[in-house]
Design an enzyme around this catalytic site. Structure first.
Site, short mmCIF file in Angstrom:
data_model
loop_
_atom_site.label_atom_id
_atom_site.label_comp_id
_atom_site.label_asym_id
_atom_site.label_seq_id
_atom_site.Cartn_x
_atom_site.Cartn_y
_atom_site.Cartn_z
N ASP A 167 46.55 47.38 48.57
CA ASP A 167 46.57 46.35 47.53
C ASP A 167 46.10 45.02 48.13
O ASP A 167 46.20 44.80 49.33
CB ASP A 167 48.00 46.14 47.02
CG ASP A 167 48.47 47.26 46.14
OD1 ASP A 167 47.68 48.16 45.82
OD2 ASP A 167 49.66 47.23 45.77
N ARG A 211 38.42 48.87 45.03
CA ARG A 211 39.02 48.89 43.69
C ARG A 211 39.01 47.44 43.19
O ARG A 211 39.67 46.58 43.75
CB ARG A 211 40.46 49.40 43.79
CG ARG A 211 41.17 49.51 42.46
CD ARG A 211 42.58 50.07 42.67
NE ARG A 211 43.47 49.04 43.14
CZ ARG A 211 44.64 49.28 43.75
NH1 ARG A 211 45.03 50.50 44.00
NH2 ARG A 211 45.40 48.28 44.13
P1 FDA Z 1 43.22 41.42 30.91
O1 FDA Z 1 44.40 40.75 31.53
O2 FDA Z 1 42.12 40.57 30.38
O3 FDA Z 1 43.72 42.40 29.81
C1 FDA Z 1 42.84 43.09 28.95
C2 FDA Z 1 43.69 43.81 27.92
O4 FDA Z 1 44.44 44.84 28.58
C3 FDA Z 1 44.76 42.93 27.26
O5 FDA Z 1 44.24 42.28 26.14
C4 FDA Z 1 45.81 43.95 26.90
O6 FDA Z 1 45.45 44.67 25.75
C5 FDA Z 1 45.76 44.91 28.06
N1 FDA Z 1 46.71 44.49 29.14
C6 FDA Z 1 46.40 43.96 30.33
N2 FDA Z 1 47.52 43.73 31.06
C7 FDA Z 1 48.54 44.12 30.28
C8 FDA Z 1 49.94 44.13 30.47
N3 FDA Z 1 50.51 43.71 31.59
N4 FDA Z 1 50.71 44.61 29.46
C9 FDA Z 1 50.15 45.07 28.30
N5 FDA Z 1 48.83 45.10 28.09
C10 FDA Z 1 48.03 44.62 29.05
N6 FDA Z 1 46.12 42.64 41.07
C11 FDA Z 1 46.10 42.10 42.31
O7 FDA Z 1 46.02 40.87 42.45
N7 FDA Z 1 46.17 42.91 43.41
C12 FDA Z 1 46.21 44.27 43.31
O8 FDA Z 1 46.26 44.96 44.33
C13 FDA Z 1 46.21 44.85 42.01
N8 FDA Z 1 46.23 46.20 41.86
C14 FDA Z 1 46.05 46.73 40.60
C15 FDA Z 1 45.91 48.10 40.46
C16 FDA Z 1 45.66 48.63 39.19
C17 FDA Z 1 45.48 50.12 39.05
C18 FDA Z 1 45.55 47.77 38.07
C19 FDA Z 1 45.25 48.31 36.71
C20 FDA Z 1 45.74 46.43 38.22
C21 FDA Z 1 46.00 45.88 39.46
N9 FDA Z 1 46.18 44.51 39.63
C22 FDA Z 1 46.17 43.99 40.90
C23 FDA Z 1 46.41 43.63 38.47
C24 FDA Z 1 45.12 42.96 37.98
O9 FDA Z 1 44.73 41.96 38.88
C25 FDA Z 1 45.31 42.31 36.58
O10 FDA Z 1 46.29 41.31 36.69
C26 FDA Z 1 45.72 43.27 35.50
O11 FDA Z 1 45.07 44.50 35.60
C27 FDA Z 1 45.41 42.67 34.11
O12 FDA Z 1 44.05 42.44 33.98
P2 FDA Z 1 43.05 43.35 33.08
O13 FDA Z 1 41.87 43.63 33.92
O14 FDA Z 1 43.75 44.53 32.55
O15 FDA Z 1 42.53 42.40 31.95
#
Ligand code: FDA
Length: 308
Positions: free
Chosen positions: A130, A180
């Site tokens: 991570d 990732r």
């Molecule tokens: P965004 O936040 O724009 O969300 C897009 C849409 O997805 C939202 O409108 C909603 O519908 C849905 N959504 C997103 N988050 C949601 C939530 N919490 N609850 C409900 N719905 C939600 N970060 C980091 O700094 N270090 C890391 O090592 C990791 N590792 C990691 C692994 C994996 C497998 C994932 C999926 C995410 C991470 N993250 C992370 C977190 C990442 O940085 C980010 O904060 C979240 O994925 C939310 O961003 P989105 O890309 O989903 O887009």
């Protein structure tokens, strides 16, 4: 503002002790976690595999400052790897360097990581590192580069909100890395990170394009960890435009309990989907970062409070 307050709470020691003990917070936790134990995580993974969804296990907990405790985390991940192999799961694991002693010295974390990678390699399993707050970015990348030459079963997470990430990607392509890509979940200053979500999204797409170019040259394993269906659609559009890639080459990782409908439609399109299953008793800071990602989640928390 909302995001900044929740991220501040996630880092506040007093609230980190008090809030997780409150019943309504514990009840709301189930939205993002099948349970606190490894067994609950493994069972959830078995169920997801029946639906062609792979999994990634992560033990929650960060900033371990005690040597024995960090050794305990190493032993725990070795148990996870053996369980994954014994149960014939396709799961990978994802760990934080601050869980395995980086605050005690980067050499300690690096040695601990190598021990986990050694077993993972023997079992033919994969380990993700991570990426945490920016204080740790250089060390995390250095440790990754140090192990990536020797082990091919290790990948690193990188954050699209950091200005530096495009250079970081270019700086590791010679290692044939596994990357990732996420947007980024920590509180960072605008000196180093895009403050506006629209700029983070735009940079995510730019980095995704760069990774796909490298993927076409077989220089990288690129995984897109996002629930953002607009971004995923654009990545899919880019892929179908290129004859040398197809949707079966695309890997999307999401968090347990989020955007299940998007996962289903991706599976139907032939995309590889994996769900990150978090478990463990130290869930509060991680949980607050999940709340910060989406305002509607706070209403979910409040509804658990009202439900008594
Ligand atoms: P965004 O936040 O724009 O969300 C897009 C849409 O997805 C939202 O409108 C909603 O519908 C849905 N959504 C997103 N988050 C949601 C939530 N919490 N609850 C409900 N719905 C939600 N970060 C980091 O700094 N270090 C890391 O090592 C990791 N590792 C990691 C692994 C994996 C497998 C994932 C999926 C995410 C991470 N993250 C992370 C977190 C990442 O940085 C980010 O904060 C979240 O994925 C939310 O961003 P989105 O890309 O989903 O887009």
């Amino acid at each position: 503002m909302f995001r900044r307050i929740l991220l501040w709470v996630s880092e506040n020691h007093y609230l980190n002790n008090k809030l997780p003990k409150m019943g309504f917070v514990k009840r709301a936790r189930s939205k993002f976690m099948p349970g606190e134990t490894l067994e609950e995580a493994l069972q959830a993974a078995s169920e997801l595999e029946k639906q062609d969804t792979s999994t990634v296990f992560t033990l929650l907990g960060e900033n371990v400052e005690d040597l024995d405790e960090s050794r305990g985390v190493v032993d725990h991940y070795k148990t996870v790897l053996r369980e994954v192999r014994n149960r014939n799961l396709t799961s990978e694991i994802s760990l934080k360097l601050t869980q395995i002693g980086v605050d005690l010295g980067s050499g300690i974390a690096s040695d601990n990581l190598r021990e986990i990678l050694e077993l993972a390699q023997r079992l033919n399993l994969f380990v993700w590192i991570d990426i945490e707050g920016s204080y740790y970015t250089d060390t995390t990348i250095d440790i990754y580069k140090g192990v990536a030459g020797k082990y091919s079963n290790v990948g690193i997470c990188l954050q699209a909100y950091l200005y530096r990430t495009t250079d970081d990607i270019q700086g590791m392509l010679a290692l044939n890395p596994s990357i990732r890509l996420v947007k980024g979940a920590y509180l960072e200053s605008e000196e180093i990170a895009f403050p506006q979500k629209k700029d983070v999204d735009r940079n995510y797409l730019k980095l995704a394009d760069e990774l796909l170019v490298a993927r076409r040259r077989n220089e990288v394993r690129a995984v897109f960890a996002t629930h953002d269906s607009k971004i995923i659609d654009q990545i899919m559009n880019t892929i179908v435009l290129h004859e040398d890639l197809n949707l079966g080459d695309l890997e999307i990782h999401m968090l347990y309990g989020i955007s299940k409908h998007v996962q289903e439609s991706l599976l139907q399109s032939g995309v590889k989907v994996a769900v990150l299953i978090a478990y463990g008793s130290s869930w509060f800071p991680w949980y607050m970062r999940r709340l910060a990602e989406r305002p509607a989640n706070l209403w979910f928390l409040l509804s658990r409070m009202l439900a008594g």
